[in-house]
Write a protein that holds these residues in place. Structure first.
Motif, PDB file in Angstrom:
ATOM      1  N   GLN A  48       1.608   7.092  -1.915  1.00 36.11           N
ATOM      2  CA  GLN A  48       0.508   8.029  -1.682  1.00 36.11           C
ATOM      3  C   GLN A  48       0.825   9.406  -2.260  1.00 36.11           C
ATOM      4  O   GLN A  48      -0.066  10.094  -2.766  1.00 36.11           O
ATOM      5  CB  GLN A  48       0.207   8.140  -0.184  1.00 36.11           C
ATOM      6  CG  GLN A  48      -0.958   9.076   0.148  1.00 36.11           C
ATOM      7  CD  GLN A  48      -2.218   8.705  -0.612  1.00 36.11           C
ATOM      8  OE1 GLN A  48      -2.787   7.638  -0.420  1.00 36.11           O
ATOM      9  NE2 GLN A  48      -2.659   9.585  -1.498  1.00 36.11           N
ATOM     10  N   MET A  51      -0.139   9.237  -5.790  1.00 32.53           N
ATOM     11  CA  MET A  51      -1.588   9.163  -5.981  1.00 32.53           C
ATOM     12  C   MET A  51      -2.283  10.501  -5.774  1.00 32.53           C
ATOM     13  O   MET A  51      -3.400  10.708  -6.266  1.00 32.53           O
ATOM     14  CB  MET A  51      -2.173   8.115  -5.043  1.00 32.53           C
ATOM     15  CG  MET A  51      -1.775   6.683  -5.396  1.00 32.53           C
ATOM     16  SD  MET A  51      -2.366   6.177  -7.038  1.00 32.53           S
ATOM     17  CE  MET A  51      -4.123   6.012  -6.705  1.00 32.53           C
ATOM     18  N   ASP A 111      -7.987   7.316  -4.239  1.00 31.78           N
ATOM     19  CA  ASP A 111      -7.138   6.134  -4.058  1.00 31.78           C
ATOM     20  C   ASP A 111      -7.951   4.880  -4.360  1.00 31.78           C
ATOM     21  O   ASP A 111      -8.429   4.203  -3.460  1.00 31.78           O
ATOM     22  CB  ASP A 111      -6.607   6.067  -2.620  1.00 31.78           C
ATOM     23  CG  ASP A 111      -5.417   6.972  -2.392  1.00 31.78           C
ATOM     24  OD1 ASP A 111      -4.741   7.310  -3.375  1.00 31.78           O
ATOM     25  OD2 ASP A 111      -5.165   7.346  -1.246  1.00 31.78           O
ATOM     26  N   TRP A 116      -4.516   3.268  -9.093  1.00 29.50           N
ATOM     27  CA  TRP A 116      -3.223   2.770  -8.613  1.00 29.50           C
ATOM     28  C   TRP A 116      -2.550   1.902  -9.672  1.00 29.50           C
ATOM     29  O   TRP A 116      -1.336   1.961  -9.855  1.00 29.50           O
ATOM     30  CB  TRP A 116      -3.404   1.998  -7.314  1.00 29.50           C
ATOM     31  CG  TRP A 116      -2.188   1.225  -6.884  1.00 29.50           C
ATOM     32  CD1 TRP A 116      -2.093  -0.113  -6.654  1.00 29.50           C
ATOM     33  CD2 TRP A 116      -0.873   1.747  -6.648  1.00 29.50           C
ATOM     34  NE1 TRP A 116      -0.816  -0.459  -6.286  1.00 29.50           N
ATOM     35  CE2 TRP A 116      -0.037   0.667  -6.276  1.00 29.50           C
ATOM     36  CE3 TRP A 116      -0.314   3.027  -6.720  1.00 29.50           C
ATOM     37  CZ2 TRP A 116       1.315   0.819  -5.972  1.00 29.50           C
ATOM     38  CZ3 TRP A 116       1.041   3.182  -6.425  1.00 29.50           C
ATOM     39  CH2 TRP A 116       1.842   2.091  -6.050  1.00 29.50           C
ATOM     40  N   LYS A 172      -5.698   4.251   0.354  1.00 28.09           N
ATOM     41  CA  LYS A 172      -6.817   5.045   0.858  1.00 28.09           C
ATOM     42  C   LYS A 172      -6.801   5.074   2.380  1.00 28.09           C
ATOM     43  O   LYS A 172      -7.005   6.124   3.010  1.00 28.09           O
ATOM     44  CB  LYS A 172      -8.138   4.448   0.359  1.00 28.09           C
ATOM     45  CG  LYS A 172      -9.381   5.209   0.810  1.00 28.09           C
ATOM     46  CD  LYS A 172      -9.473   6.555   0.132  1.00 28.09           C
ATOM     47  CE  LYS A 172     -10.793   7.237   0.427  1.00 28.09           C
ATOM     48  NZ  LYS A 172     -10.860   8.593  -0.172  1.00 28.09           N
TER      49      LYS A 172
END
Length: 220
Positions: A48, A51, A111, A116, A172
């Motif tokens: 994360q 991202m 996300d 990704w 997400k």
């Protein structure tokens, strides 16, 4: 020289004036890290973190990189077992831009599966690099021995198999669960006017809603 405040949505703010040089730094720390990764998916917090640089609603990846390049500042992030932290260092006149970027990314992030797939290769390269380092391997063995039976027996890095199974939807959900003003600390330091900075922080971050944060894992 230290100003402290907690916004209505729970965001903790610390502002430290230091006029030594005409620069300012912002660091947003979220109280979520490797310990909160879903079972079987080590490195989710680290993924994360990556991202967050792929863009957010109203701010693309290229826009983010371009903005920071034009300011001549630096920006990066790091993940540990307990926290994920994002920092900017910019000319003091550009602090408002950094604050704005931080607020946008706290409110939401792109996300999705397509983003990704593009980022997964980069984070898996980090895994390959660290796993080939004798110093990292020694650290891994030390942690596994000293903290056996706890989340601290593992680093927040993650593994290639876990990232191969990770999806954009999972990331997400992770952001939606943990990235919230009431689970974060915003620190601003440098040649700044604390009163003006706090007013700007309230305007940019105060409207982001608080969330119900899950209980942290019990660790003995």
């Amino acid at each position: 020289n230290v100003t402290r405040a907690t916004l209505g949505n729970g965001l903790k703010v610390v502002i430290v004036r230091d006029p030594f040089a005409p620069v300012a730094a912002q660091q947003i720390t979220y109280f979520v890290g490797g310990n909160e990764a879903p079972k079987g998916f080590p490195g989710t917090a680290h993924a994360q973190e990556h991202m967050m640089f792929r863009g957010a609603p109203g701010l693309t990846k290229n826009q983010l990189a371009g903005i920071m390049a034009r300011m001549g500042g630096t920006f990066d992030a790091f993940t540990t077992n307990d926290i994920t932290s994002y920092f900017f260092a910019v000319p003091k006149g550009d602090l408002d831009v950094a604050l704005h970027v931080g607020a946008i990314r706290m409110a939401g992030v792109d996300d999705n599966e397509a983003q990704w797939k593009k980022e997964r290769g980069a984070i898996e390269q980090e895994v390959a690099r660290d796993k080939s380092s004798p110093f990292y391997k020694l650290s891994e063995k030390l942690l596994a021995h000293m903290f056996a039976g706890t989340p601290y027996a593992h680093t927040a890095l993650g593994t290639k198999p876990s990232f191969d199974k990770t999806t954009g939807a999972m990331l997400k959900k992770f952001h939606n669960t943990w990235y919230a003003p009431n689970n974060a600390l915003l620190v601003v330091t440098g040649d700044v006017d604390p009163k003006a900075v706090l007013a700007r922080v309230k305007k940019l971050y105060g409207k982001i809603p608080a969330k119900k944060i899950p209980a942290k894992p019990a660790i003995t």
